[in-house]
Design an enzyme around this catalytic site. Structure first.
Site, PDB file in Angstrom:
ATOM      1  N   PHE B 117       0.860  -1.184   0.000  1.00  0.00           N
ATOM      2  CA  PHE B 117       0.000   0.000   0.000  1.00  0.00           C
ATOM      3  C   PHE B 117       0.892   1.228   0.000  1.00  0.00           C
ATOM      4  O   PHE B 117       2.095   1.140   0.276  1.00  0.00           O
ATOM      5  CB  PHE B 117      -0.900  -0.018   1.250  1.00  0.00           C
ATOM      6  N   GLN B 230      -8.203  14.569   3.699  1.00  0.00           N
ATOM      7  CA  GLN B 230      -7.553  13.686   2.727  1.00  0.00           C
ATOM      8  C   GLN B 230      -8.349  13.596   1.422  1.00  0.00           C
ATOM      9  O   GLN B 230      -9.556  13.377   1.447  1.00  0.00           O
ATOM     10  CB  GLN B 230      -7.396  12.277   3.305  1.00  0.00           C
ATOM     11  N   HIS B 232      -8.528  11.249  -1.745  1.00  0.00           N
ATOM     12  CA  HIS B 232      -8.072   9.955  -2.244  1.00  0.00           C
ATOM     13  C   HIS B 232      -7.729  10.116  -3.719  1.00  0.00           C
ATOM     14  O   HIS B 232      -8.484  10.745  -4.457  1.00  0.00           O
ATOM     15  CB  HIS B 232      -9.172   8.902  -2.067  1.00  0.00           C
ATOM     16  N   LEU B 242     -15.285   5.302  -4.329  1.00  0.00           N
ATOM     17  CA  LEU B 242     -13.904   4.907  -4.085  1.00  0.00           C
ATOM     18  C   LEU B 242     -13.455   3.753  -4.982  1.00  0.00           C
ATOM     19  O   LEU B 242     -14.160   2.764  -5.142  1.00  0.00           O
ATOM     20  CB  LEU B 242     -13.772   4.470  -2.614  1.00  0.00           C
ATOM     21  N   GLU B 245      -6.987   1.837  -3.212  1.00  0.00           N
ATOM     22  CA  GLU B 245      -5.540   1.916  -3.377  1.00  0.00           C
ATOM     23  C   GLU B 245      -4.959   0.531  -3.654  1.00  0.00           C
ATOM     24  O   GLU B 245      -3.887   0.392  -4.247  1.00  0.00           O
ATOM     25  CB  GLU B 245      -4.959   2.463  -2.058  1.00  0.00           C
ATOM     26  N   ARG B 276      -0.971   9.132  -0.221  1.00  0.00           N
ATOM     27  CA  ARG B 276      -2.121   9.665  -0.934  1.00  0.00           C
ATOM     28  C   ARG B 276      -2.022  11.155  -1.233  1.00  0.00           C
ATOM     29  O   ARG B 276      -2.454  11.606  -2.294  1.00  0.00           O
ATOM     30  CB  ARG B 276      -3.388   9.396  -0.123  1.00  0.00           C
ATOM     31  N   HIS B 341     -11.916  12.206   0.857  1.00  0.00           N
ATOM     32  CA  HIS B 341     -12.029  10.824   1.320  1.00  0.00           C
ATOM     33  C   HIS B 341     -12.054  10.667   2.834  1.00  0.00           C
ATOM     34  O   HIS B 341     -12.722   9.783   3.352  1.00  0.00           O
ATOM     35  CB  HIS B 341     -10.865  10.021   0.752  1.00  0.00           C
ATOM     36  N   ARG B 376      -3.039  10.629   6.225  1.00  0.00           N
ATOM     37  CA  ARG B 376      -3.201   9.249   6.661  1.00  0.00           C
ATOM     38  C   ARG B 376      -2.700   8.285   5.591  1.00  0.00           C
ATOM     39  O   ARG B 376      -2.958   8.489   4.406  1.00  0.00           O
ATOM     40  CB  ARG B 376      -4.683   8.973   6.939  1.00  0.00           C
TER      41      ARG B 376
END
Lengths: 242, 565
Positions: B117, B230, B232, B242, B245, B276, B341, B376
């Site tokens: 990730f 955030q 995304h 969404l 990721e 991100r 996000h 994050r």
């Protein structure tokens, strides 16, 4: 396919038990384009036309299971139903059939959850857990791949004719959940799992009409799961293990 | 009046985990706006981080490395003690989830599988195909059923009740009947989720209105680091749904109109798996500079992964792309752009969920324990819900056991109930000249346009003025749903007031913070400024708007350094 960027007539079931009136359908003109979903149309009505309309929704991406409704003759999720795909100038929306109506498109799900709880819907292990994860092979994991995708939207529960007539019948969603654990290599409930469903309110009430499979918005087949459970029950009975 | 020793507000992962911890010890109930399995946790896709070291490629991983990646990812704004607790508790929490029945994907050896990730040095993200949140949420609810935890579902929280410096319950409305009730409690835990819906371009569920944040804020509890929003990198074109990721974790490429894998310009080592904030800025830069596709998007290309891998690892986003964009990623790239996000900020609390108000706790996205800082890492929010859900549940139970019953607060509870009933009745019959749907749209558009990925003083000042104007216009709204039962108009417009106040806190914090850090990217102050801004923002609600204060960041082992990927 219909031309886009035009109006469609949306007829929504309206009922408020607090008001002494019979249920009715209200008609609304809703502008749509080729991607407008039924849920977006309902929000349009709520915000622009009639603030008293009630419906459930949350994720708008077909994963939370909130917005199951009876749309043009079929149980569907409003959020993943695009209006042009209905190929109709009129969209008729009613609450999920055979569930008590709380208001408009909102139904009482208590009976659905009661059945869900009856199958002991959780992993049962009888020996002490290891320090690490329970080992499970990729093959074993595959056995539950479909059943775990159920989002508990109740489309199947509402379309099952056997559930209509036998209020005690566990129905497709609860039985799919029972199968999800019976088929999980980690579950140690053994015969207990099968006993919970091996009765006339259980798997044998299913007459393989396939309404559940037809209406499942996630493409799952509760019918298949129920037949699998039947097979297991029969085998145990025939071999005197049950 | 209903009484429980601990009331958990929120039926998502943090709330259910808190309740499972507290319920065996003290009388505990969960209050949830929707049935728990409808919670937004279920929309989480890619996975949950923990240094299990289950794969050959991550055999050297450990919680300390996870902590460092998280802190670096946070642009050094995270409180390092809290991060270390989260990463240390992580592996045991994942094993517990597995023992409860979460159907994690498996390695050939039968262990929990892990995937790469963004911003992580090792494949550390435990996953269950690309529906990890759904499976964990359902499993957690199964445990709630097994334990027999009392759940009040479809209760919308309206207010927090405080008696002096102590929290003594909540006021909530039962949506199916419209009945408003006071719930008295010795401890209240908020696990009410994020505030994504203050933006027009959010990946979040309709229910993510930040209701718990604004209710705490109105009750005098400060919000921390709200300016850190955030975005995304990969939200689906148009609907902003969404796209995990995990798609890039499995090897997906980001490609512009010229066919370039443009991430090599921005993060040559990490490429698509940079954190991100960096990937979102890169995509937005490509779009702004004319290298995007005509609809204002770039492509997420998975075709080279092959049919089998997509079907096995990414079936959920394949269905989403097909259903909502008419694109099968096996055959065509997915059109994506960045979308709001996650709210890194939230109710100011510590790792045990404790806030400045006695008996009031917070966990999950509505909380700001400060493990995410300014940005994050993907896979850390699910981890946060289970770790801090558990710790706040334990702390609340401990607090309650040492405390006499709060019957003495009966007056405060009665007064709060009467006040809320009067306010909701006033709102239900509101007949002003302003259409609330327009206010909501203007708020969402203002936040997306003026308080987005790239920010400037001028735009933020315009944004603040616009939000303040909407706050004034809100006083003149009219409602058109007057009924008791399932009154969405009433609920949504009760929430709208809170959303406007949260928006104001976000913009005020962003305008004041004259640096760029993590997700907060000021083109007029492009550098991070540790001398002046290595500190948390606290926003206090006042009748005149947000009042800002600051407090230091806890640094234990990792000194701030430049972020390169």
């Amino acid at each position: 396919m219909m031309a886009t960027n035009q109006n469609v007539t949306l007829k929504a079931y309206r009922y408020d038990p607090d008001v002494g009136q019979e249920p009715r359908y209200d008609s609304y003109q809703v502008p749509i384009d080729e991607t407008t979903t039924v849920l977006e149309a309902l929000y349009y009505i709520l915000e622009r036309v009639d603030g008293s309309l009630s419906f459930r929704s949350s994720c708008r991406s077909a994963v939370c299971g909130s917005c199951a409704m009876f749309i043009n003759g079929m149980n569907r999720l409003a959020c993943r139903t695009q209006i042009v795909a209905l190929n109709s100038r009129e969209v008729r929306i009613a609450p999920l059939p055979h569930l008590p109506v709380i208001k408009d498109l909102v139904v009482d799900m208590a009976g659905f959850w009661e059945k869900y709880e009856r199958v002991r819907p959780y992993l049962i292990t009888t020996v002490a857990s290891p320090d690490k994860e329970w080992p499970q092979s990729e093959e074993e994991r595959k056995a539950i791949e479909e059943a775990i995708d159920c989002i508990l939207c109740a489309c199947c529960h509402s379309s099952c004719t056997m559930s209509w007539w036998d209020k005690g019948y566990l129905g497709p969603a609860a039985l799919l959940k029972a199968y999800r654990f019976a088929a999980d290599s980690r579950d140690q409930a053994g015969l207990e799992r099968l006993r919970l469903v091996a009765n006339e309110d259980g798997v044998f009430r299913c007459h393989t009409i396939f309404n559940c499979t037809e209406d499942c918005p996630k493409g799952l087949s509760p019918t298949f799961a129920i037949q699998e459970l039947k097979k297991r029950v029969l085998w145990k009975k025939l071999t005197f293990q049950m | 009046m209903i009484h429980h020793q601990v009331i958990v507000v929120g039926g998502g992962l943090a709330g259910l985990r808190a309740a499972l911890e507290a319920a065996p010890q003290v009388d505990t109930a969960v209050l949830s706006l929707v049935h728990p399995v409808r919670s937004h946790s279920g929309a989480a896709q890619g996975g949950i981080n923990a240094a299990l070291a289950n794969m050959e490629a991550c055999k050297d991983d450990n919680p300390e490395k996870h902590a460092f990646d998280t802190i670096k990812g946070s642009d050094f704004l995270a409180d390092q003690d809290a991060v270390e607790i989260m990463t240390r508790e992580g592996p045991a929490c994942i094993i517990e989830l597995e023992h409860w029945g979460v159907p994690f994907s498996r390695t050939p050896q039968g262990k929990i599988a892990q995937r790469p990730f963004g911003g992580a040095g090792y494949p550390r993200t435990c996953y269950a195909a690309d529906k990890t949140g759904l499976y964990i949420l359902h499993t957690m609810y199964e445990q709630v059923v097994k334990q027999g935890v009392r759940v009040y579902d479809e209760w919308a929280i309206l207010s927090l009740i405080r008696d002096g410096d102590t929290c003594c319950g909540v006021v909530a409305m039962h949506l199916p009947t419209g009945q408003i009730e006071a719930f008295q409690a010795e401890a209240v835990i908020f696990a009410t989720g994020g505030a994504g819906r203050i933006y027009s371009n959010s990946t979040n569920s309709h229910i993510c209105t930040g209701d718990g944040m604004s209710i705490a804020y109105h009750a005098g509890v400060p919000l921390k680091d709200m300016e850190f929003i955030q975005f995304h990198p990969t939200a689906l074109l148009r609907t902003n749904i969404l796209i995990t990721e995990g798609a890039r974790g499995e090897g997906g490429y980001l490609v512009n109109r010229l066919g370039e894998r443009f991430m090599e310009k921005y993060a040559p080592k990490a490429m698509e798996l940079a954190p991100r904030d960096i990937v979102s800025r890169s995509i937005q830069t490509e779009i702004n500079e004319g290298r995007g596709f005509e609809d204002g998007c770039v492509h997420l290309d998975l075709r080279h992964l092959g049919r089998e891998k997509i079907l096995e690892r990414l079936p959920g986003i394949r269905a989403i792309a097909m259903d909502f964009a008419g694109v099968d990623p096996i055959e065509k790239p997915i059109p994506i752009h960045p979308g709001q996000h996650y709210t890194m900020g939230g109710i100011d609390c510590n790792y045990r969920g404790e806030t400045g108000l006695k008996g009031f706790y917070a966990a999950g996205e509505c909380a700001c324990v400060s493990v995410h800082g300014a940005n994050r890492l993907g896979g850390n929010s699910l981890l946060e819900t289970v770790v801090f859900g558990k710790l706040s549940g334990a702390r609340a139970a401990e607090f309650v056991r040492g405390k006499a019953s709060s019957q003495g607060n009966a007056n405060a509870v009665e007064q709060a109930l009467a006040r809320v009933v009067a306010e909701t009745e006033k709102l239900r019959s509101a007949d002003g000249k302003e259409d609330p749907a327009s206010l909501r749209l203007e708020m969402q558009k203002t936040m997306a346009d003026k308080v987005g990925i790239f920010r400037t003083k001028q735009e933020l000042a315009e944004g603040l003025a616009a939000i303040q104007a909407l706050q004034k216009r809100y006083r003149e709204i009219r409602l058109n749903g007057r009924q008791k039962r399932f009154n969405l108009d009433l609920l949504r417009n009760w929430e709208l007031k809170g959303m406007l106040d949260l928006s104001e806190a976000v913009v005020a914090g962003a305008l004041a913070r004259e640096e760029s850090r993590g997700s907060h990217s000021r083109t007029d102050f492009p550098k991070r400024d540790d001398v002046n801004w290595l500190k948390h923002t606290l926003a206090f609600h006042t009748p005149e708007g947000a009042r800002l204060e600051y407090k230091p960041v806890t640094i234990t082992r990792f000194q701030p350094e430049e972020r390169k990927y």
